[in-house]
Design a protein around this motif. Structure first.
Motif, mmCIF file in Angstrom:
data_model
loop_
_atom_site.group_PDB
_atom_site.id
_atom_site.type_symbol
_atom_site.label_atom_id
_atom_site.label_comp_id
_atom_site.label_asym_id
_atom_site.label_seq_id
_atom_site.Cartn_x
_atom_site.Cartn_y
_atom_site.Cartn_z
ATOM 1 N N PRO A 152 0.810 -1.223 0.000
ATOM 2 C CA PRO A 152 0.000 0.000 0.000
ATOM 3 C C PRO A 152 0.842 1.271 0.000
ATOM 4 C CG PRO A 152 -0.856 -1.562 1.574
ATOM 5 C CD PRO A 152 0.420 -2.128 1.077
ATOM 6 N N HIS A 153 2.008 1.225 0.668
ATOM 7 C CA HIS A 153 2.839 2.427 0.681
ATOM 8 C C HIS A 153 3.526 2.645 -0.656
ATOM 9 C CE1 HIS A 153 2.484 3.530 4.884
ATOM 10 N NE2 HIS A 153 2.337 2.239 5.101
ATOM 11 N N ALA A 154 3.671 1.565 -1.422
ATOM 12 C CA ALA A 154 4.306 1.702 -2.732
ATOM 13 C C ALA A 154 3.388 2.411 -3.715
ATOM 14 C CB ALA A 154 4.684 0.327 -3.273
ATOM 15 N N MET A 155 2.137 2.629 -3.300
ATOM 16 C CA MET A 155 1.179 3.276 -4.203
ATOM 17 C C MET A 155 1.491 4.749 -4.414
ATOM 18 S SD MET A 155 -0.775 1.147 -5.415
ATOM 19 C CE MET A 155 -0.144 -0.487 -5.239
ATOM 20 N N ALA A 156 2.511 5.245 -3.712
ATOM 21 C CA ALA A 156 2.933 6.622 -3.946
ATOM 22 C C ALA A 156 3.574 6.780 -5.319
ATOM 23 C CB ALA A 156 3.914 7.050 -2.867
ATOM 24 N N ALA A 157 3.841 5.667 -5.962
ATOM 25 C CA ALA A 157 4.450 5.718 -7.288
ATOM 26 C C ALA A 157 3.435 6.227 -8.303
ATOM 27 C CB ALA A 157 4.925 4.324 -7.672
ATOM 28 N N PRO A 158 3.898 6.699 -9.463
ATOM 29 C CA PRO A 158 2.958 7.060 -10.521
ATOM 30 C C PRO A 158 2.095 5.850 -10.885
ATOM 31 C CG PRO A 158 5.175 7.764 -11.087
ATOM 32 C CD PRO A 158 5.284 6.970 -9.842
ATOM 33 N N THR A 159 0.856 6.099 -11.288
ATOM 34 C CA THR A 159 -0.078 4.990 -11.508
ATOM 35 C C THR A 159 0.391 3.962 -12.541
ATOM 36 O OG1 THR A 159 -1.843 6.402 -10.820
ATOM 37 C CG2 THR A 159 -2.471 4.463 -12.032
ATOM 38 N N PRO A 160 1.028 4.368 -13.651
ATOM 39 C CA PRO A 160 1.512 3.323 -14.563
ATOM 40 C C PRO A 160 2.431 2.334 -13.848
ATOM 41 C CG PRO A 160 1.780 5.467 -15.561
ATOM 42 C CD PRO A 160 1.304 5.710 -14.181
ATOM 43 N N VAL A 161 3.218 2.860 -12.933
ATOM 44 C CA VAL A 161 4.124 1.975 -12.186
ATOM 45 C C VAL A 161 3.325 1.026 -11.312
ATOM 46 C CG1 VAL A 161 5.933 1.918 -10.463
ATOM 47 C CG2 VAL A 161 5.964 3.655 -12.220
ATOM 48 N N SER A 162 2.301 1.583 -10.620
ATOM 49 C CA SER A 162 1.493 0.720 -9.755
ATOM 50 C C SER A 162 0.852 -0.383 -10.568
ATOM 51 C CB SER A 162 0.398 1.533 -9.074
ATOM 52 O OG SER A 162 0.957 2.629 -8.426
ATOM 53 N N SER A 163 0.328 -0.022 -11.738
ATOM 54 C CA SER A 163 -0.385 -1.046 -12.494
ATOM 55 C C SER A 163 0.611 -2.046 -13.090
ATOM 56 C CB SER A 163 -1.236 -0.399 -13.569
ATOM 57 O OG SER A 163 -0.523 -0.249 -14.749
ATOM 58 N N TYR A 164 1.812 -1.580 -13.354
ATOM 59 C CA TYR A 164 2.786 -2.446 -14.027
ATOM 60 C C TYR A 164 3.517 -3.330 -13.015
ATOM 61 C CZ TYR A 164 6.698 -3.473 -17.186
ATOM 62 O OH TYR A 164 7.644 -4.079 -17.954
ATOM 63 N N LEU A 165 4.228 -2.665 -12.079
ATOM 64 C CA LEU A 165 5.040 -3.418 -11.136
ATOM 65 C C LEU A 165 4.202 -4.045 -10.043
ATOM 66 C CD1 LEU A 165 7.271 -1.609 -12.422
ATOM 67 C CD2 LEU A 165 8.402 -1.744 -10.233
ATOM 68 N N HIS A 166 3.322 -3.215 -9.460
ATOM 69 C CA HIS A 166 2.743 -3.609 -8.189
ATOM 70 C C HIS A 166 1.391 -4.270 -8.314
ATOM 71 C CE1 HIS A 166 5.608 -0.262 -7.163
ATOM 72 N NE2 HIS A 166 6.185 -1.396 -6.861
ATOM 73 N N SER A 167 1.015 -4.625 -9.545
ATOM 74 C CA SER A 167 -0.144 -5.500 -9.610
ATOM 75 C C SER A 167 0.101 -6.591 -10.635
ATOM 76 C CB SER A 167 -1.387 -4.696 -9.960
ATOM 77 O OG SER A 167 -1.414 -4.421 -11.330
ATOM 78 N N ALA A 168 0.713 -6.230 -11.786
ATOM 79 C CA ALA A 168 0.751 -7.219 -12.856
ATOM 80 C C ALA A 168 2.034 -8.022 -12.892
ATOM 81 C CB ALA A 168 0.536 -6.523 -14.196
ATOM 82 N N THR A 169 3.179 -7.396 -12.639
ATOM 83 C CA THR A 169 4.414 -8.130 -12.902
ATOM 84 C C THR A 169 5.283 -8.411 -11.678
ATOM 85 O OG1 THR A 169 5.451 -6.065 -13.501
ATOM 86 C CG2 THR A 169 4.580 -7.380 -15.285
ATOM 87 N N MET A 170 5.834 -7.352 -11.055
ATOM 88 C CA MET A 170 6.870 -7.615 -10.061
ATOM 89 C C MET A 170 6.364 -8.445 -8.887
ATOM 90 S SD MET A 170 9.368 -5.168 -7.898
ATOM 91 C CE MET A 170 8.437 -5.133 -6.405
ATOM 92 N N VAL A 171 5.189 -8.072 -8.379
ATOM 93 C CA VAL A 171 4.691 -8.830 -7.230
ATOM 94 C C VAL A 171 4.393 -10.274 -7.617
ATOM 95 C CG1 VAL A 171 3.832 -6.898 -5.905
ATOM 96 C CG2 VAL A 171 2.400 -7.907 -7.655
ATOM 97 N N LYS A 172 4.286 -10.512 -8.930
ATOM 98 C CA LYS A 172 4.062 -11.890 -9.365
ATOM 99 C C LYS A 172 5.362 -12.685 -9.385
ATOM 100 C CE LYS A 172 -0.286 -11.403 -9.961
ATOM 101 N NZ LYS A 172 -0.853 -10.724 -11.107
ATOM 102 N N ALA A 173 6.483 -11.970 -9.210
ATOM 103 C CA ALA A 173 7.759 -12.684 -9.249
ATOM 104 C C ALA A 173 7.825 -13.712 -8.131
ATOM 105 C CB ALA A 173 8.920 -11.708 -9.145
#
Lengths: 113, 957
Positions: B223-244
């Motif tokens: 939740p604190h990582a949501m301070a990132a720009p939204t493209p980043v949130s949708s890219y890293l923090h929902s679709a790809t990196m957290v899936k690592a």
């Protein structure tokens, strides 16, 4: 002769250590100079003391055992020059620290005790 | 390729939004094309491998490996990258530094590709850490915001700690298996599970995966990582990196799963995460916050599926990973659009968006329905698979209950999300929302379309690819499953419908009776704040480190020196040779009384200097000089004429240096003069230091004696003695050693000299003496003395210094001649560059001392800088000259020239080397001394006193 030299090195070294442990910058610089005398003599004597046998070879074909050991001498020569440079640097740092902090204590401020 | 792109992107101009986006898209399209091109190969069941030597002797290779699973994740990554880049092109404001953004984004993509394709475990961990780093940089993209910095720090700390655990785990795994290659590791599952190290290895790897995929209790960073720009949130923090993390668990599923530890740890963490996060999500007010918690809970769901451990659950896990990526990425992008257009993400303010941006709203509603698991959408399918798997779990019914509760919560937060689109349009928004640009909406449209297609015709759309991935993980265990929307009325369907209905009821109850929009804290569970625990832990760590630092260490130099000396003495005492015996008779046998007397003086001087150094500096300095002279004589007696010469010169210059400095030190009066008692503690300290000094001196004396009476061993000195004349071309072996055999050493030494003198010069340029040293000293302020009223120049020519003046000016050419003589003969007789340089410097300093800085500088142009530069260049040129003849650096050569008048002279190349040494020594000595001497000029210039400034000016002219 060895005993005299050994005792002298000890005295020089001891005085140096005492001074290095003192709180005033000038005492420390004096101590460092005394320490460098002692250490230079010590390194020099690693080649063993020899009277009147300077390492100057008149001809190519000589017996090395007849001459004083040149390596400690070369090392000490370097050490003397570097020691000179570090004394100069220490002196200027000492003056700058005195100008900046207003005290000549090694910590840059008078100790509380 | 993404890394190269990242590098290029970093150097593009600030406003190159389009070019950056084109570059990034180009790279993503290339990746996608390559991935799709490889599909037939992968589909035929082949594993594509590529291997480069990295550190073969340690069993490390740079190896790439693509099987069905990696292919599926790669395809997902490439598609999402393309969409996110397109979206970010419109999302990023023209004011933001875009190059940095795209550069980080591409760097992240490269690292993620590395994680997915690594065929070597160590290599995978490396890329894994790189994704953490890229995520850190992207979260802190708006680094002027405190929350962004905090969130970035938190995510890096948590994921990098996890990464370390993972590395340890992987190393242990590699040790068990004997290889880090994924192929080898995957082949020996039974061995790993039976190994005694299995549990720690598994726990460490699971920690890595769980921190990355934000599983309880490490979920708080997301939740604190949501301070990132939204493209980043949708890219890293929902679709790809957290899936690592999920990817890793799936990757190692064949070897690690199937034990009760696996089930309890993985499924346990998953259930906690899933339930807690979905509960938290209901009570968020920020749209992104809600999505973040929802992401965590979906990750928890996937983890539970992996924890269940049955092959069918694995199918569901992979399937849900894909589905979640599609609907959550589209939701994040939709939220980004809402935020972008309306200026807020607060669900308490947003209302009736359906009227203002109907198209986007519809897309978001469909996507959130997929999130809630509504039939005909992809979320429904995987959720139903999940429900049916929980029913088949062997450890009781409570898993099914947890699943239904989760279903209820997820429906409730989806409703909460959808609610912003309905109702009367809000009037108090920061800006009036309207539809976004066509291509900003396209990624959302595309993803929602995917949700629909997969949801309606799963077997035709995603079926083959899913099968490919599942087969690559499960191999022969691949179960029979069918992806269909309708399986008939069975328990999972009933559970789905029940969860939907209860979710609607639960939400309505909350809305109507519990005043949902006004609850600031999550009921009951707000105490389980991981973020708070994290902050407290770090605060405690910092404070604790501070305490340890104050307890164990000090900033005072004296105790530090004391400790160093004591340790040195103790270690010397431990290593002390036993066989040393002091034979009094032998020691006094050939005692030279004159020599003993000499050193009696030397020792007295040394002790006296130590005694006087505090209150009588001048006395101490003179006594110090006494010791120095005795040392000199000793060198001379003991066959070291070069040392004696150099020591004498250095002694002189040092004494002048210190004399110049003495004036700036404070006056120090002894306690007797001040009439104060010295406290007892001071005496205690002094006796402690004295005993230490005594022991040190005694030890040193013993050591020297031992060295001197030990018979001489064979050394390399003989080599030098024999070669000095034949190969070095000089009979003074010490000098040949310095300028020839050990020339490189000497070169370093003169560099040190140069650096020191320049440092001294720089330090003194900014020198500000202490205020009480500013006025003229009392000795120069005595009106009775006529010399006070004279300038130094007058003193030297007509004043009290007239006799020394004439005398010193007369002998200064002689000193210069001596310097030249010492220099010329250095190679064969005592002398050389060092001594000659110091002698010349002394000649110059004598003139300074005599007539004052102003007078001498008006007549003698000294450029110490040029001396230094000349000396260093000559030394380098001499050294490099050997290259011209094909010899190594600093090889020397000797020739004999016959000159008219002078006859035959001896010219070794070392001569030029020594010339350089000479110049450097002159330059640096002069520079230091002149810099110090100039302080005397400055001191008259007291601040605010124009009169003295005027005088100084007059003096200078």
């Amino acid at each position: 002769m060895e005993a005299v030299l050994a005792i002298s090195i000890g005295v020089l070294f001891g005085s140096g250590v005492w001074l290095v442990l003192r709180p005033r910058t000038f005492q420390v610089i004096t101590g460092l100079l005394l320490l460098s005398y002692a250490v230079n003599l010590f390194i020099f004597l690693m080649g063993h003391a020899k009277l009147n046998q300077a390492p100057i070879t008149p001809t190519a074909d000589i017996d090395p055992a007849q001459f004083a050991d040149p390596i400690p001498q070369a090392l000490v020569l370097t050490a003397i020059v570097i020691g000179f440079a570090s004394t100069g640097l220490y002196l200027v740092v000492m003056l700058a620290s005195r100008g900046l902090t207003g005290t000549d204590h090694v910590d840059g401020r008078e100790s509380s005790t | 390729m993404p890394f190269v792109g990242s590098f290029i992107a970093a150097f593009m101009p600030e406003d190159a939004r389009n070019r950056e986006a084109w570059l990034a898209s180009f790279i993503a399209v290339c990746g996608l094309v390559v991935t799709l091109w490889l599909y037939p190969l992968v589909a035929s069941g082949e594993v594509i491998r590529y291997r480069l030597e990295w550190m073969p002797e340690m069993g490390l290779y740079f190896s790439l490996r693509m099987d069905g699973l990696a292919w599926l994740f790669m395809a997902l990554l490439e598609v999402i990258t393309l969409l996110v880049v397109l979206y970010a092109r419109y999302y990023m404001s023209p004011k933001d530094p875009v190059p940095r953004f795209f550069s980080f984004l591409l760097a992240f993509k490269g690292s993620m590709v590395g994680v997915l394709l690594s065929g070597n475990l160590i290599q995978m961990v490396l890329f894994w850490e790189l994704t953490s780093l890229a995520s850190f940089l992207l979260i802190s993209y708006w680094h002027h915001r405190a929350d962004a910095r905090r969130g970035a720090r938190m995510s890096l700390t948590v994921t990098a700690t996890g990464g370390l655990c993972l590395l340890t785990g992987v190393l242990m795994l590699g040790h068990i298996v004997g290889s880090y290659e994924l192929d080898d590791v995957l082949a020996v599952g039974d061995l790993v599970r039976a190994h005694p190290w299995y549990v720690p290895t598994f726990i460490l790897i699971a920690l890595g995966a769980m921190t990355k995929s934000a599983q309880f209790p490490f979920h708080f960073w997301l939740p604190h990582a949501m301070a990132a720009p939204t493209p980043v949130s949708s890219y890293l923090h929902s679709a790809t990196m957290v899936k690592a993390g999920i990817f890793l668990l799936i990757r190692l599923w064949p070897i690690l799963s199937g034990t009760s530890e696996w089930t309890w740890v993985v499924a346990g963490a998953g259930i906690c995460t899933m339930l807690l996060a979905s509960f938290f999500a209901i009570f968020q007010h920020d749209l992104k916050g809600l999505l973040a918690y929802s992401t965590i809970s979906h990750l928890g769901l996937i983890t539970v599926l992996l924890g269940i451990g049955s092959p069918l659950a694995m199918v569901a896990a992979i399937f849900h990973t894909l589905n979640h990526a599609t609907f959550k990425a589209s939701l994040f992008m939709a939220v980004g659009i809402i935020d972008h257009e309306s200026g807020t993400r607060d669900m308490r303010q947003l209302r009736g968006l359906l009227h203002m941006m109907p198209y986007t709203s519809t897309l978001a509603i469909i996507a959130s329905a997929a999130m809630a698991g509504v039939p005909l959408l992809n979320g429904f399918l995987s959720k139903e698979m999940f429900f049916s798997e929980t029913l088949h779990w062997g450890y009781g019914k409570w898993m099914s209950v947890a699943a239904i509760v989760y279903g209820i919560f997820s429906v409730a937060y989806s409703l909460r999300f959808i609610y912003v689109f309905f109702g009367k349009p809000a009037q108090d928004l920061p800006s009036q929302p309207h539809e976004p640009p066509r291509w900003m909406r396209f990624p959302v449209e595309f993803l929602v379309l995917c949700c629909l297609i997969v949801g309606i015709i799963p077997g035709l759309s995603i079926g083959p690819m899913l099968h490919l991935a599942v087969e690559s993980v499960l191999g022969t265990q691949t179960p029979h499953y069918s992806l269909a929307v309708w399986h008939g009325f069975n328990t999972p369907l009933m559970m789905s419908i029940g969860a939907l209905a209860l979710g609607v009821v639960f939400y309505t109850v909350l809305r109507l009776f519990a005043n949902l929009t006004h609850i600031d804290k999550v009921p009951v569970f707000h105490r389980f704040s991981g973020a708070q625990a994290y902050e407290s832990f770090f605060l405690w760590l910092t404070v604790g480190a501070g305490r340890v630092e104050t307890w164990l260490s000090t900033r005072r130099i004296q105790p530090q020196i004391l400790v160093i000396l004591s340790v040195a003495i103790i270690s010397a005492a431990v290593a002390w040779p036993k066989e040393v015996k002091f034979d009094f008779a032998l020691a006094t046998k050939d005692l030279d009384p004159w020599f003993a007397l000499l050193w009696l003086i030397g020792c007295t001087c040394a002790v006296g200097a130590a005694w006087q150094a505090k209150y009588h500096r001048l006395r101490a300095l003179i006594l110090l000089g006494g010791t120095g002279v005795i040392t000199c004589i000793t060198f001379l007696m003991l066959s070291a004429p070069d040392l004696a010469l150099t020591q004498l010169m250095v002694e002189t210059v040092t004494a002048i240096l210190i004399l110049l400095g003495l004036r700036w030190l404070p006056a120090r009066l002894s306690p007797k003069e001040l009439n104060i008692e010295v406290p007892l503690t001071v005496w205690g300290r002094r006796s402690r230091d004295f005993s230490l000094a005594f022991i040190a001196g005694l030890g040193m004396a013993g050591l020297s004696y031992w060295v001197m009476i030990t018979p001489k061993h064979e050394t390399i000195s003989d080599f030098f003695m024999l070669r000095a004349l034949t190969e070095g071309g000089g009979s003074n072996v010490v000098n040949v050693l310095l300028v020839d055999f050990r020339g490189f050493d000497t070169m370093g030494e003169i560099c040190v000299l140069t650096i020191v003198s320049l440092t001294v010069y720089a330090l003194l340029r900014r020198f500000r003496p202490a205020p009480e040293s500013m006025p003229l000293p009392a000795q120069q302020n005595n009106l009775a003395d006529p010399a006070i009223r004279q300038t130094p120049q007058q003193q030297a020519s007509v004043g009290y210094l007239m006799v020394p003046g004439v005398y010193l000016r007369l002998i200064s050419p002689v000193i210069v001649l001596i310097a030249a003589y010492l220099f010329m003969r250095g190679h064969n007789m005592p002398g050389g560059g060092f001594v000659a340089g110091l002698t010349l410097a002394i000649a110059i300093i004598l003139q300074y001392m005599l007539a004052g800085t102003t007078w001498i500088e008006a007549r003698l142009i000294l450029r110490p800088g040029r001396w230094l530069a000349f000396g260093l260049s000559v030394v380098l040129a001499t050294g490099a000259g050997a290259w011209l003849f094909g010899y190594p650096f600093l090889t020397s050569h000797t020739t004999h020239l016959t000159l008219p008048l002078l006859g035959e002279i001896h010219v070794p190349s070392a001569f030029f080397f020594d010339l350089g040494v000479f110049a450097v020594v002159v330059g640096s000595t002069i520079l230091i001394l002149v810099a110090l001497a100039h302080q005397a000029l400055r001191s008259h210039r007291q601040p605010g006193s124009t009169q003295s400034d005027y005088q100084t000016l007059k003096e200078l002219n």
